[in-house]
Design an enzyme around this catalytic site. Structure first.
Site, mmCIF file in Angstrom:
data_model
loop_
_atom_site.group_PDB
_atom_site.id
_atom_site.type_symbol
_atom_site.label_atom_id
_atom_site.label_comp_id
_atom_site.label_asym_id
_atom_site.label_seq_id
_atom_site.Cartn_x
_atom_site.Cartn_y
_atom_site.Cartn_z
ATOM 1 N N ASP B 86 46.170 50.312 -1.157
ATOM 2 C CA ASP B 86 47.498 49.943 -1.638
ATOM 3 C C ASP B 86 47.764 48.446 -1.500
ATOM 4 O OD1 ASP B 86 48.735 49.431 1.084
ATOM 5 O OD2 ASP B 86 48.180 51.536 1.322
ATOM 6 N N GLU B 106 37.113 49.841 -0.064
ATOM 7 C CA GLU B 106 37.911 51.012 -0.441
ATOM 8 C C GLU B 106 37.034 51.884 -1.331
ATOM 9 O OE1 GLU B 106 41.297 52.422 -0.312
ATOM 10 O OE2 GLU B 106 40.199 53.887 -1.522
ATOM 11 N N GLY B 138 32.861 53.278 3.182
ATOM 12 C CA GLY B 138 33.090 52.379 4.311
ATOM 13 C C GLY B 138 32.078 52.543 5.430
ATOM 14 N N ASP B 155 42.336 51.088 7.912
ATOM 15 C CA ASP B 155 43.607 51.493 7.306
ATOM 16 C C ASP B 155 43.288 52.654 6.369
ATOM 17 O OD1 ASP B 155 45.925 51.787 5.904
ATOM 18 O OD2 ASP B 155 45.940 49.767 5.050
ATOM 19 N N ALA B 157 43.310 57.127 5.420
ATOM 20 C CA ALA B 157 44.155 58.323 5.375
ATOM 21 C C ALA B 157 43.862 59.213 6.589
ATOM 22 C CB ALA B 157 43.904 59.074 4.082
ATOM 23 N N ASP B 158 44.505 60.358 6.620
ATOM 24 C CA ASP B 158 44.308 61.320 7.698
ATOM 25 C C ASP B 158 42.858 61.798 7.760
ATOM 26 O OD1 ASP B 158 46.942 61.108 8.145
ATOM 27 O OD2 ASP B 158 47.509 62.937 7.086
ATOM 28 N N PRO B 162 38.581 62.817 2.851
ATOM 29 C CA PRO B 162 37.511 61.832 2.707
ATOM 30 C C PRO B 162 37.436 60.849 3.878
ATOM 31 C CG PRO B 162 38.914 61.898 0.733
ATOM 32 C CD PRO B 162 39.546 62.783 1.745
#
Lengths: 492, 286
Positions: B86, B106, B138, B155, B157-158, B162
């Site tokens: 983002d 990303e 990553g 940074d 996601a949960d 993924p």
């Protein structure tokens, strides 16, 4: 009503079970948990749907011992999918399939030619039926310390020395993915009137890809034990025995029924049915994906340095006639760690469970269920293990294969009068039980073999390195049963 | 007609916001990406049904994940950011002239594309010349790096999709290897509150502790996230987040922030007792 011709899209056992579930029968048969009502904790644990499908043989569901309807249909579809004449669903593991092959091909006193690195189930069959093993040295890759395949020359020699042998057993492939020239072995064996039995516990996927070694049925073998549950996607313990017209299928069924349960689990049977459909329709896709993932992992792991993830380059058209590129075997000794140590570190420190670690190698099984994420995790963890634990490779065990001295038949030695001695004092005696390093489940000693100092050292080292050593009556593996040669009670 | 979007905070607790309209919805190679205009939270970015950021409170997350380490480490030149599609974390980092290079890794190109188009508030600095974008895994990227970065920010996601791999010991170990001798690792560390997540938080902290000589967590309050109580991991090879805080220096930068300040910096490391107990903080670090 004329019966519709079944295709690979069909799953007869699966469909019959679904119908029975919808029928909501009142059950006055076994299993006694009655759809889980009689065992709530089990129902909650496995799920109500699963427990309700745990039914017993009944007319609409056929009978594994004497298949005439849906099991017969499902077996026919499996035979078709694997290019065999007959297929038998097995619920006692591939162990049972291997034993059925050996007991079909031999009786007491018959000889069977096999590589030493057979699975314990093969030698167990000899303990049961009294046939005699003729071992072919599979050769060892000295650098990796792994047993290989049988060379055609060695098989020829074994046939010449034992023209009365009834069959040859071939690993297709070994646990490490190594294949013998099974086509040529079939040709020579058939020339001499011998059957070829293939242990394809680790080769299910061969049947669904042209980029992998030849499958036993395609190579013309007479029987093959296919571990559908290993790389074929069915539930653990379910397996398939394939045969050609060269063996009497009705006799094979009788042999299977000697030892197989009469309460075959429908969870296992339906999983075979569905897995066969899945592999038949998507096996090529899965195999391509497995090759892609394993190839990527090999390249990345070899870039880390220290590790050696071996592949195609082992092929020498002799003892390594071909290699299963979906197998991810990694030699770890050059970072100073035994395979079993890396195996333990991966699980204990990184939460990664791999198939096995032996003295010098680890093996990761790649299947259609794998994703990039897990492959990356494995590579990253190996990178970390090297960074944190690398050490000098001094003092490591130097070889893995020890040529067995068979001095008595396995059946005779196992059932002889025997006594127990501490392992370290057993040199020069005849072993009456197994000593295995598990995994990979290849015997260090089998009943009827001479115990040597070299073997005793090997057992001690394997124990030190944390391998799961099993097989003896003594659960601590400190004592071993040896044949009492002063007693002349001979069972056959 | 009313439209409502529900973010499942746990299987038994749902968080629902009224939606004005759906701005975009696409299916990328990795996930479904939705951007919604909500009444209370403004625009929200949703990945596979799960709320990632909201326009109204993203500043809290992005300020806390960047300024805390930046106020501690005296010489951050090379930064690796994992995830962050983002752009919010990049926006905050580019406020520092002393940073020379930012590698951003990303996996999903589409997230960046969508945010560039519909979430300018966060994606506005992605074109800064110091930013190099890598669209790849990553785990793989960081594995290849050795002694390169001053700061790594995870940074992601949960850990139930993924991003699962970014909560593993091997990943933290690879980060350790990729950092200089005085490097800092910051990771988004989930919420300790709901029992469904607390074990993950505990595990992740245990993994980091086994890898880094100094590690702790700090907290902030993000209204749109599960329980509103959020943690970040602070792991370091050398610097202590409070003792080594360069308070005067940071304040002399006169940086405009809405959540972060150096008083709050210190306070954010003082944790509720149940969190200290869960993470055994104070026990192992003494």
């Amino acid at each position: 009503m004329e019966k519709r011709k079944l295709t690979q899209q069909d799953t007869p056992i699966h469909r019959a079970l679904e119908e029975q579930r919808l029928n909501r029968l009142a059950h006055f048969d076994v299993p006694g948990h009655k759809g889980g009502r009689g065992n709530k904790e089990l129902k909650e644990f496995l799920g109500a749907d699963c427990v309700k499908l745990d039914m017993n043989s009944m007319k609409p569901l056929d009978n594994l011992c004497h298949p005439v309807s849906v099991i017969k249909d499902a077996q026919q579809l499996a035979a078709e999918a694997f290019g065999a004449d007959e297929a038998f669903f097995i619920v006692n593991g591939t162990t049972a399939a291997v034993q059925a092959m050996i007991m079909t091909a031999t009786v007491a006193g018959d000889k069977i030619i096999m590589p030493r690195n057979v699975h314990r189930s093969a030698i167990n069959a000899l303990v049961v039926n009294g046939a005699m093993p003729v071992y072919v040295n599979p050769g060892v890759n000295k650098k990796l310390g792994i047993p290989l395949g049988m060379s055609v020359a060695d098989v020829k020699q074994a046939i010449q020395e034992n023209p009365d042998a009834k069959a040859i057993l071939v690993n297709n492939p070994t646990y490490y993915g190594i294949c013998s020239d099974i086509k040529e072995i079939v040709r020579i064996a058939h020339e001499h009137g011998m059957l070829v039995l293939a242990d394809e516990a680790h080769g299910t996927h061969f049947y669904f890809s042209d980029k992998l070694p030849v499958s036993a049925m395609e190579a013309g073998a007479d029987m093959a034990a296919v571990s559908m549950h290993k790389t074929g996607g069915s539930l653990t313990q379910s397996s398939i025995l394939l045969t050609r017209k060269t063996v009497n299928a009705d006799y094979v069924r009788q042999i299977i029924n000697l030892t197989q349960t009469t309460s075959g689990s429908y969870l296992l049977l339906s999983s075979l049915d569905i897995a066969r459909k899945n592999m038949s329709l998507n096996g090529k896709f899965y195999s391509d994906r497995m090759i892609e993932l394993a190839t990527y992992a090999r390249e990345e792991i070899n870039k880390l340095g220290g590790y050696y993830a071996f592949g195609d380059e082992l092929i020498d058209k002799d003892m390594v006639y071909d290699f299963d590129r979906t197998k991810l075997s990694i030699h770890t000794r050059d970072i100073g760690l035994a395979g079993i140590e890396v195996y333990d570190l991966l699980r204990d420190d990184y939460g990664i469970q791999i198939e096995f670690g032996d003295i010098g190698n680890i093996l990761a099984i790649i299947s259609g269920g794998d994703r990039n994420l897990e492959i990356e995790r494995l590579i990253s963890a190996l990178s970390e293990i090297k960074r944190l634990h690398e050490r000098e490779k001094a003092g490591m065990f130097d070889h893995e294969y020890i040529n067995p001295k068979v001095v008595m038949g396995p059946h005779k030695a196992f059932f002889s009068k025997k006594f127990s001695v501490p392992i370290e004092e057993s040199s020069g005696m005849i072993c009456s039980e197994f000593v295995m390093c598990y995994p990979p489940g290849i015997p260090i000693l089998a009943p009827g073999e001479m115990i040597t100092t070299e073997i005793i050292h090997y057992i001690q080292y394997a124990k030190e390195k944390g391998c799961l050593v099993t097989g003896t009556q003594d659960m601590k593996i400190e004592n071993i049963n040896v044949v009492d040669t002063n007693v002349t009670v001979m069972p056959n | 007609m009313e439209l409502w979007y529900t973010d499942k905070h746990t299987k038994d607790v749902h968080f629902t916001m009224k939606v004005e309209n759906q701005i975009a919805s696409v299916e990328s190679e990795y996930q479904r990406i939705d951007i919604l205009e909500t009444v209370e939270f403004g625009k929200v970015l949703v990945l596979d049904g799960e709320l990632m950021i909201s326009q109204k409170d993203e500043f809290i997350y992005h300020e806390m994940i960047t300024h805390v380490p930046m106020a501690v480490h005296p010489n951050v030149k090379n930064v690796l950011v994992i995830g962050a599609g983002d752009g919010g974390t990049i926006r905050e980092l580019t406020k520092y002239d002393t940073i020379e290079n930012i590698d951003m890794v990303e996996i999903d190109k589409m997230v960046v594309r969508m945010c560039r188009e519909y979430f300018q508030e966060t994606a506005c600095k992605l074109d800064d010349p110091r930013v190099n974008m890598y669209f790849e895994e990553g785990l793989r990227f960081v594995r290849m790096k050795k002694d390169e970065y001053d700061l790594i920010i995870v940074d992601c996601a949960d850990p139930y999709g993924p991003a699962e791999g970014f909560f593993t010991r091997e990943f933290y170990g690879n980060c350790f290897k990729a950092l200089h001798d005085d490097g800092i690792l910051i990771n988004q560390h989930e919420s300790p509150y709901y029992s469904e997540h607390s074990r993950t938080v505990q595990k992740a902290h245990q993994h980091i502790q086994l890898v880094f000589p100094y590690s702790t967590v700090y907290q902030c309050h993000i209204p749109s996230y599960p329980s509103g109580h959020w943690l970040f991991g602070f792991a370091s090879k050398k610097y202590d987040p409070i003792k080594d805080l360069r308070e005067d220096y940071w304040n002399s930068l006169n940086m405009k922030t809405r959540y972060y300040n150096t008083d709050l910096h210190k306070g954010s490391f003082y944790l509720p007792t149940y969190v200290k107990e869960l993470l055994e903080i104070g026990k192992n670090n003494e």
